[in-house]
Design a protein around this motif. Structure first.
Motif, short mmCIF file in Angstrom:
data_model
loop_
_atom_site.label_atom_id
_atom_site.label_comp_id
_atom_site.label_asym_id
_atom_site.label_seq_id
_atom_site.Cartn_x
_atom_site.Cartn_y
_atom_site.Cartn_z
N CYS A 162 -0.19 8.54 20.56
CA CYS A 162 -0.30 7.19 19.97
C CYS A 162 -1.15 7.01 19.09
O CYS A 162 -0.76 6.30 18.00
N ASN A 163 -2.23 7.86 18.70
CA ASN A 163 -2.92 8.01 17.37
C ASN A 163 -2.03 8.68 16.47
O ASN A 163 -1.98 7.94 15.18
N LEU A 164 -1.25 9.71 16.57
CA LEU A 164 -0.36 10.20 15.47
C LEU A 164 0.45 9.16 15.23
O LEU A 164 0.78 8.88 13.85
N ILE A 165 1.10 8.52 16.18
CA ILE A 165 2.30 7.51 15.81
C ILE A 165 1.64 6.33 14.85
O ILE A 165 2.23 5.79 13.76
N ALA A 166 0.53 5.97 15.43
CA ALA A 166 -0.15 4.70 14.58
C ALA A 166 -0.65 5.26 13.30
O ALA A 166 -0.45 4.74 12.13
N GLN A 167 -1.05 6.46 13.07
CA GLN A 167 -1.43 6.98 11.47
C GLN A 167 -0.23 7.10 10.85
O GLN A 167 -0.28 6.69 9.67
N LEU A 168 0.86 7.58 11.16
CA LEU A 168 2.03 7.39 10.34
C LEU A 168 2.75 6.13 10.04
O LEU A 168 3.07 5.98 9.36
N ALA A 169 2.63 5.25 11.10
CA ALA A 169 2.75 3.94 10.87
C ALA A 169 2.25 3.08 9.53
O ALA A 169 2.55 2.13 9.01
N VAL A 170 1.03 3.54 9.54
CA VAL A 170 0.13 2.81 8.56
C VAL A 170 -0.31 3.78 7.17
O VAL A 170 -1.30 3.54 6.62
N VAL A 171 0.63 4.48 6.87
CA VAL A 171 0.55 5.48 5.50
C VAL A 171 0.52 4.69 4.58
O VAL A 171 -0.30 5.09 3.39
N GLN A 172 1.19 3.44 4.18
CA GLN A 172 1.25 2.75 3.22
C GLN A 172 -0.60 2.32 2.78
O GLN A 172 -0.76 2.21 1.87
N PHE A 173 -1.20 1.89 4.20
CA PHE A 173 -2.31 1.08 3.99
C PHE A 173 -3.50 2.23 3.61
O PHE A 173 -4.33 1.99 2.82
N SER A 174 -3.31 3.45 4.26
CA SER A 174 -3.94 4.49 3.98
C SER A 174 -4.09 5.00 2.43
O SER A 174 -5.27 5.28 1.98
N THR A 175 -2.73 5.02 1.90
CA THR A 175 -2.38 5.41 0.83
C THR A 175 -3.17 4.47 -0.36
O THR A 175 -3.79 4.68 -1.25
N ALA A 176 -2.90 3.18 0.24
CA ALA A 176 -3.57 2.17 -0.71
C ALA A 176 -4.86 2.07 -0.62
O ALA A 176 -5.68 1.63 -1.90
N TRP A 177 -5.71 2.41 0.49
CA TRP A 177 -7.20 2.49 0.27
C TRP A 177 -7.56 3.59 -0.44
O TRP A 177 -8.47 3.14 -1.30
N VAL A 178 -6.86 4.65 -0.62
CA VAL A 178 -7.29 5.75 -1.63
C VAL A 178 -7.17 5.19 -3.15
O VAL A 178 -7.90 5.47 -4.00
N HIS A 179 -5.95 4.62 -3.21
CA HIS A 179 -5.75 4.16 -4.57
C HIS A 179 -6.83 2.82 -5.25
O HIS A 179 -7.12 3.05 -6.12
N VAL A 180 -7.29 2.15 -3.94
CA VAL A 180 -8.26 1.13 -4.60
C VAL A 180 -9.71 1.77 -4.71
O VAL A 180 -10.43 1.46 -5.54
N VAL A 181 -9.74 2.77 -3.88
CA VAL A 181 -11.41 3.46 -4.15
C VAL A 181 -11.23 4.14 -5.36
O VAL A 181 -12.13 4.15 -6.28
N MET A 182 -9.97 4.53 -5.85
CA MET A 182 -10.02 5.30 -7.21
C MET A 182 -9.98 4.28 -8.27
O MET A 182 -10.21 4.72 -9.48
N ASP A 183 -9.50 3.03 -8.21
CA ASP A 183 -9.29 2.02 -9.19
C ASP A 183 -10.43 1.75 -10.07
O ASP A 183 -11.69 1.67 -9.42
N ALA A 184 -10.51 1.82 -11.51
CA ALA A 184 -11.44 1.33 -12.13
C ALA A 184 -12.18 0.06 -11.98
O ALA A 184 -13.23 -0.18 -12.25
N ASP A 185 -11.19 -1.03 -11.56
CA ASP A 185 -11.88 -2.29 -11.16
C ASP A 185 -11.03 -2.72 -9.95
O ASP A 185 -10.05 -3.24 -9.98
N PRO A 186 -11.28 -1.94 -8.93
CA PRO A 186 -10.96 -2.63 -7.42
C PRO A 186 -10.65 -4.06 -7.17
O PRO A 186 -10.09 -4.49 -6.49
N ARG A 187 -11.74 -4.82 -7.71
CA ARG A 187 -11.59 -6.25 -7.54
C ARG A 187 -10.38 -7.05 -8.01
O ARG A 187 -9.97 -7.91 -7.53
#
Length: 366
Positions: A162-187
């Motif tokens: 169940c956890n694996l399925i959930a992690q695969l289903a939200v890959v967009q949001f996991s990747t978006a989090w990394v991008h926001v953290v990396m962004d020069a101006d996340p706001r």
């Protein structure tokens, strides 16, 4: 482990206070109640510690390591190291972060230390810079919980799956989090605009997500099997919390399991986390500016889609291009984060325990 210590400390100290007040023998647990004053003080203490908990459990444990995983130390900003009258050197950064020492630059990555990272982020993005990506992280967590709850309704599906399925289903949001953290101006980045296409994101990250899940599962299974081999009765996922029945031998057994779990996490889980984070970072839009130096080409391993059809880094190249110096820097960061987390939680434990002891009201023994 620290939560277990908190439970042990508060329950033990509370019983001692109750013994002293009621005159019962140590072998007889008296009954006692927590007064409204006690609950009020506990609430105020917990509320006062919430910012510190968020700072340690989110910022230090997630944001800073992510930046360390994607920072390219070969193009990091530099600190000036001017010479004094005796020819010795000392660190001093200028406004731009660049300086020259006898005609050469001395590199110092932003994530070289917790304090340096904190100061840099705050100077760039203000007082809330440490909490970058928090909204995305909360959104992702809620989605994962919802998906796990729904998938659990399907018969014969184990919780791990169940956890694996959930992690695969939200890959967009996991990747978006990394991008926001990396962004020069996340706001300036909205969640909707930070989501990369699902098909491309899934194709790039499904294997790293799977290996990250597999590594965590192996370490968890190893801890469970080791606990059973050492005859730790009543082992559950939170067996460390059962501290009232501890003997000296049981303390040592559970300490060994904790150490093995910690080592397994560093040796097995962290490398898969590094690979996943770097693959996610390679999906960053070309026009996005990053808060730390970032090599989009991953030492030339990432080719444009028009060349070979793969415009993101592979798992092997994501691992290979993470230098030995970067591994050392990340390891030291995790060690420092762990120590700071221990300090914060132990301080909370002590204050909470003292609060209960001083404000606890024993009830007459029945």
């Amino acid at each position: 482990m620290l939560q277990a210590l908190a439970y042990f400390a508060t329950s033990s100290l509370s019983r001692r206070a109750a013994y002293a007040s009621s005159g019962d023998e140590p072998g007889q647990d008296p009954t006692y109640t927590l007064t409204p004053l006690t609950w009020g003080v506990i609430g105020l203490v917990t509320l006062a510690f919430v910012p510190l908990f968020v700072q340690t459990l989110y910022t230090l444990a997630s944001v800073y390591p992510t930046l360390a995983m994607v920072e390219d130390p070969t193009s990091a900003p530099y600190e000036a190291v001017p010479s004094d009258d005796n020819g010795a050197t000392f660190a001093a950064a200028d406004e731009t972060g660049d300086a020259v020492v006898q005609g050469s630059k001395v590199p110092s990555p932003i994530t070289a230390s917790i304090l340096r990272t904190h100061r840099y982020l705050r100077s760039v993005n203000g007082r809330w810079a440490d909490f970058r990506g928090l909204l995305v992280a909360i959104t992702r967590f809620v989605l994962v919980m919802i998906i796990i709850t729904v998938v659990k309704l399907v018969p014969f599906v184990p919780m791990a799956m169940c956890n694996l399925i959930a992690q695969l289903a939200v890959v967009q949001f996991s990747t978006a989090w990394v991008h926001v953290v990396m962004d020069a101006d996340p706001r300036s980045v909205s969640l909707r605009h930070s989501l990369t296409p699902f098909r491309r994101t899934f194709k790039a990250t499904c294997l790293p997500v799977f290996f990250r899940w597999l590594a965590s599962s192996i370490v968890g299974l190893l801890a469970m099997l080791l606990a059973r081999m050492m005859h730790i009765d009543g082992h559950t996922d939170n067996f460390l919390y059962d501290l009232e029945s501890f003997s000296h031998s049981m303390i040592w057994k559970k300490t060994i399991v904790s150490i093995v779990t910690l080592v397994g996490t560093f040796v097995v889980v962290v490398p898969t986390d590094v690979v996943l984070t770097r693959v996610q970072a390679s999906l960053l839009p070309a026009d996005a500016k990053t808060v730390v130096p970032f090599d989009r080409s991953f030492e030339g391993t990432v080719k444009p889609a028009v060349v070979d059809g793969l415009d993101y880094v592979s798992m092997l190249d994501a691992f290979r291009t993470f230098s030995r110096a970067s591994w050392r820097r990340l390891l030291m960061l995790y060690v420092n984060v762990f120590l700071l987390t221990v300090v914060v939680e132990v301080a909370y434990i002590i204050i909470l325990a003292l609060t209960i002891v001083m404000t606890n009201k024993p009830s007459p023994a029945v």
